[in-house]
Write a protein that holds these residues in place. Structure first.
Motif, PDB file in Angstrom:
ATOM      1  N   ARG A 106      22.483  35.451  23.281  1.00  0.00           N
ATOM      2  CA  ARG A 106      22.084  35.448  24.693  1.00  0.00           C
ATOM      3  C   ARG A 106      22.852  34.360  25.428  1.00  0.00           C
ATOM      4  O   ARG A 106      23.280  33.372  24.813  1.00  0.00           O
ATOM      5  CB  ARG A 106      20.584  35.223  24.833  1.00  0.00           C
ATOM      6  N   ALA A 107      23.002  34.534  26.750  1.00  0.00           N
ATOM      7  CA  ALA A 107      23.788  33.582  27.533  1.00  0.00           C
ATOM      8  C   ALA A 107      23.038  33.188  28.800  1.00  0.00           C
ATOM      9  O   ALA A 107      22.416  34.030  29.453  1.00  0.00           O
ATOM     10  CB  ALA A 107      25.134  34.188  27.899  1.00  0.00           C
ATOM     11  N   VAL A 108      23.127  31.901  29.122  1.00  0.00           N
ATOM     12  CA  VAL A 108      22.577  31.372  30.368  1.00  0.00           C
ATOM     13  C   VAL A 108      23.735  30.767  31.153  1.00  0.00           C
ATOM     14  O   VAL A 108      24.423  29.864  30.661  1.00  0.00           O
ATOM     15  CB  VAL A 108      21.509  30.290  30.113  1.00  0.00           C
ATOM     16  N   LEU A 109      23.951  31.270  32.352  1.00  0.00           N
ATOM     17  CA  LEU A 109      24.992  30.749  33.236  1.00  0.00           C
ATOM     18  C   LEU A 109      24.314  30.084  34.428  1.00  0.00           C
ATOM     19  O   LEU A 109      23.720  30.758  35.268  1.00  0.00           O
ATOM     20  CB  LEU A 109      25.928  31.866  33.696  1.00  0.00           C
ATOM     21  N   GLU A 110      24.401  28.764  34.468  1.00  0.00           N
ATOM     22  CA  GLU A 110      23.775  27.975  35.533  1.00  0.00           C
ATOM     23  C   GLU A 110      24.835  27.638  36.581  1.00  0.00           C
ATOM     24  O   GLU A 110      25.797  26.931  36.287  1.00  0.00           O
ATOM     25  CB  GLU A 110      23.184  26.688  34.944  1.00  0.00           C
ATOM     26  N   SER A 111      24.654  28.170  37.787  1.00  0.00           N
ATOM     27  CA  SER A 111      25.628  27.940  38.864  1.00  0.00           C
ATOM     28  C   SER A 111      27.036  28.287  38.385  1.00  0.00           C
ATOM     29  O   SER A 111      27.989  27.544  38.607  1.00  0.00           O
ATOM     30  CB  SER A 111      25.564  26.493  39.357  1.00  0.00           C
ATOM     31  N   GLY A 112      27.144  29.416  37.704  1.00  0.00           N
ATOM     32  CA  GLY A 112      28.418  29.839  37.138  1.00  0.00           C
ATOM     33  C   GLY A 112      29.160  30.806  38.034  1.00  0.00           C
ATOM     34  O   GLY A 112      28.650  31.263  39.060  1.00  0.00           O
ATOM     35  N   SER A 113      30.375  31.127  37.616  1.00  0.00           N
ATOM     36  CA  SER A 113      31.238  32.016  38.395  1.00  0.00           C
ATOM     37  C   SER A 113      32.256  32.672  37.474  1.00  0.00           C
ATOM     38  O   SER A 113      32.691  32.056  36.503  1.00  0.00           O
ATOM     39  CB  SER A 113      31.967  31.218  39.480  1.00  0.00           C
ATOM     40  N   PRO A 114      32.664  33.918  37.772  1.00  0.00           N
ATOM     41  CA  PRO A 114      33.729  34.558  37.000  1.00  0.00           C
ATOM     42  C   PRO A 114      35.126  34.188  37.485  1.00  0.00           C
ATOM     43  O   PRO A 114      36.105  34.775  37.037  1.00  0.00           O
ATOM     44  CB  PRO A 114      33.483  36.062  37.225  1.00  0.00           C
ATOM     45  N   GLN A 191      42.394  29.638  36.360  1.00  0.00           N
ATOM     46  CA  GLN A 191      41.784  30.433  35.294  1.00  0.00           C
ATOM     47  C   GLN A 191      41.883  31.922  35.631  1.00  0.00           C
ATOM     48  O   GLN A 191      41.984  32.305  36.799  1.00  0.00           O
ATOM     49  CB  GLN A 191      40.325  30.043  35.112  1.00  0.00           C
ATOM     50  N   PRO A 192      41.826  32.787  34.614  1.00  0.00           N
ATOM     51  CA  PRO A 192      41.773  34.233  34.895  1.00  0.00           C
ATOM     52  C   PRO A 192      40.481  34.588  35.629  1.00  0.00           C
ATOM     53  O   PRO A 192      39.460  33.924  35.490  1.00  0.00           O
ATOM     54  CB  PRO A 192      41.789  34.866  33.503  1.00  0.00           C
ATOM     55  N   SER A 193      40.546  35.643  36.422  1.00  0.00           N
ATOM     56  CA  SER A 193      39.341  36.195  37.020  1.00  0.00           C
ATOM     57  C   SER A 193      38.673  37.129  36.009  1.00  0.00           C
ATOM     58  O   SER A 193      39.339  37.979  35.408  1.00  0.00           O
ATOM     59  CB  SER A 193      39.676  36.978  38.286  1.00  0.00           C
ATOM     60  N   TYR A 194      37.357  36.973  35.848  1.00  0.00           N
ATOM     61  CA  TYR A 194      36.615  37.825  34.921  1.00  0.00           C
ATOM     62  C   TYR A 194      35.737  38.835  35.644  1.00  0.00           C
ATOM     63  O   TYR A 194      34.917  39.498  35.003  1.00  0.00           O
ATOM     64  CB  TYR A 194      35.769  36.953  33.986  1.00  0.00           C
ATOM     65  N   TRP A 195      35.904  38.978  36.945  1.00  0.00           N
ATOM     66  CA  TRP A 195      35.081  39.922  37.701  1.00  0.00           C
ATOM     67  C   TRP A 195      35.165  41.332  37.112  1.00  0.00           C
ATOM     68  O   TRP A 195      34.149  42.012  36.966  1.00  0.00           O
ATOM     69  CB  TRP A 195      35.507  39.938  39.169  1.00  0.00           C
ATOM     70  N   GLU A 196      36.377  41.788  36.795  1.00  0.00           N
ATOM     71  CA  GLU A 196      36.543  43.157  36.308  1.00  0.00           C
ATOM     72  C   GLU A 196      36.036  43.345  34.879  1.00  0.00           C
ATOM     73  O   GLU A 196      35.877  44.479  34.421  1.00  0.00           O
ATOM     74  CB  GLU A 196      38.014  43.569  36.386  1.00  0.00           C
ATOM     75  N   LYS A 197      35.757  42.250  34.176  1.00  0.00           N
ATOM     76  CA  LYS A 197      35.272  42.342  32.798  1.00  0.00           C
ATOM     77  C   LYS A 197      33.750  42.294  32.700  1.00  0.00           C
ATOM     78  O   LYS A 197      33.196  42.518  31.615  1.00  0.00           O
ATOM     79  CB  LYS A 197      35.883  41.226  31.948  1.00  0.00           C
TER      80      LYS A 197
END
Length: 261
Positions: A106-114, A191-197
């Motif tokens: 499981r993953a928790v992303l706090e104030s994260g972004s792709p 960094q690479p964009s991960y939006w499409e992933k």
């Protein structure tokens, strides 16, 4: 890539990897570690450019960091981790999940972004980060003072002075040349964009944004629509650094999610 790290075997069946934010190191996640220790083994790392993990003199990018984390898990004989990343650490966590999903529960992303999808906006951010790197190298103390005055952190001004001072000292303990170098190697502009992933990530993901952090509410709302198994929580009484500004709410929500509630 090798990381300065600390593994605490608490005799639990699951391990959680904690990834800190910009201008800090693994010590900044000790409060979170304390909340989670009754339930998990704990793995904390210094990301490149911070604490005891260097950035200068090394040719790397975001995906090299993810690969380095994979190798760290192998060296520790850990087959799978849950992962929690804050801000910059959230971007690293997302890179790791996208590249090595078999290592993630499981993953928790706090104030994260792709990252940034637009080439034009990414180029603009590269220029912004280059300017920040230059100011870090010119006068680190002045840069930290200015950083603390950013609107992103305005909600922290009501916190106890002791809490603010602990954060300030952790920031000031970093090495300016290393912090500046990290921006140019895995900052948001490079960094690479991960939006499409995002649509390919099949792991349960908890997205956290502070109610006073409008920018990241928008980013995480969009992420929640693209991730197949996402839960978005907007935390009242907090801005960007939720685990510091609303620690009790943060701990309750994170533990509930990680334990499957």
């Amino acid at each position: 890539m090798k990381f300065n790290h600390r593994f605490r075997d608490n005799g639990k069946s699951r391990t959680i990897l904690l990834l800190h934010g910009f201008l800090s190191d693994m010590a900044s996640m000790e409060g979170v570690a304390g909340e989670l220790a009754p339930h998990f083994n704990m793995l904390t790392v210094d990301l490149p450019g911070f604490g005891g993990t260097p950035s200068t003199g090394i040719d790397y990018g975001m995906e090299d960091i993810a690969e380095g984390l994979r190798r760290l898990l192998i060296s520790l004989d850990i087959q799978k981790v849950d992962i929690l990343g804050y801000s910059m650490g959230g971007r690293v966590a997302l890179s790791f999940i996208a590249g090595h999903p078999e290592y993630v529960g499981r993953a928790v992303l706090e104030s994260g972004s792709p990252g940034i999808a637009s080439d034009e906006e990414r180029e603009s951010r590269r220029h912004t980060d280059a300017g920040r790197a230059a100011r870090i190298n010119e006068d680190f103390t002045a840069f930290i003072a200015g950083w603390e005055e950013m609107g992103l952190f305005s909600s922290q001004r009501t916190l106890p002075e002791k809490t603010q001072e602990q954060q300030r000292q952790n920031r000031l303990s970093q090495q300016p040349a290393e912090a500046a170098d990290s921006l140019m190697k895995y900052g948001t502009g490079v960094q690479p964009s991960y939006w499409e992933k995002l649509g390919d990530i099949d792991r349960p993901v908890l997205l956290l944004a502070g109610a006073q952090d409008e920018k990241f509410i928008a980013v995480n709302s969009r992420m929640s629509q693209l991730l197949p198994d996402a839960r978005l929580e907007i935390i009242d009484g907090a801005g960007h650094n939720i685990h510091m500004e609303a620690p009790q709410k943060f701990g309750t929500i994170v533990i509930d999610f990680l334990l499957g509630g």
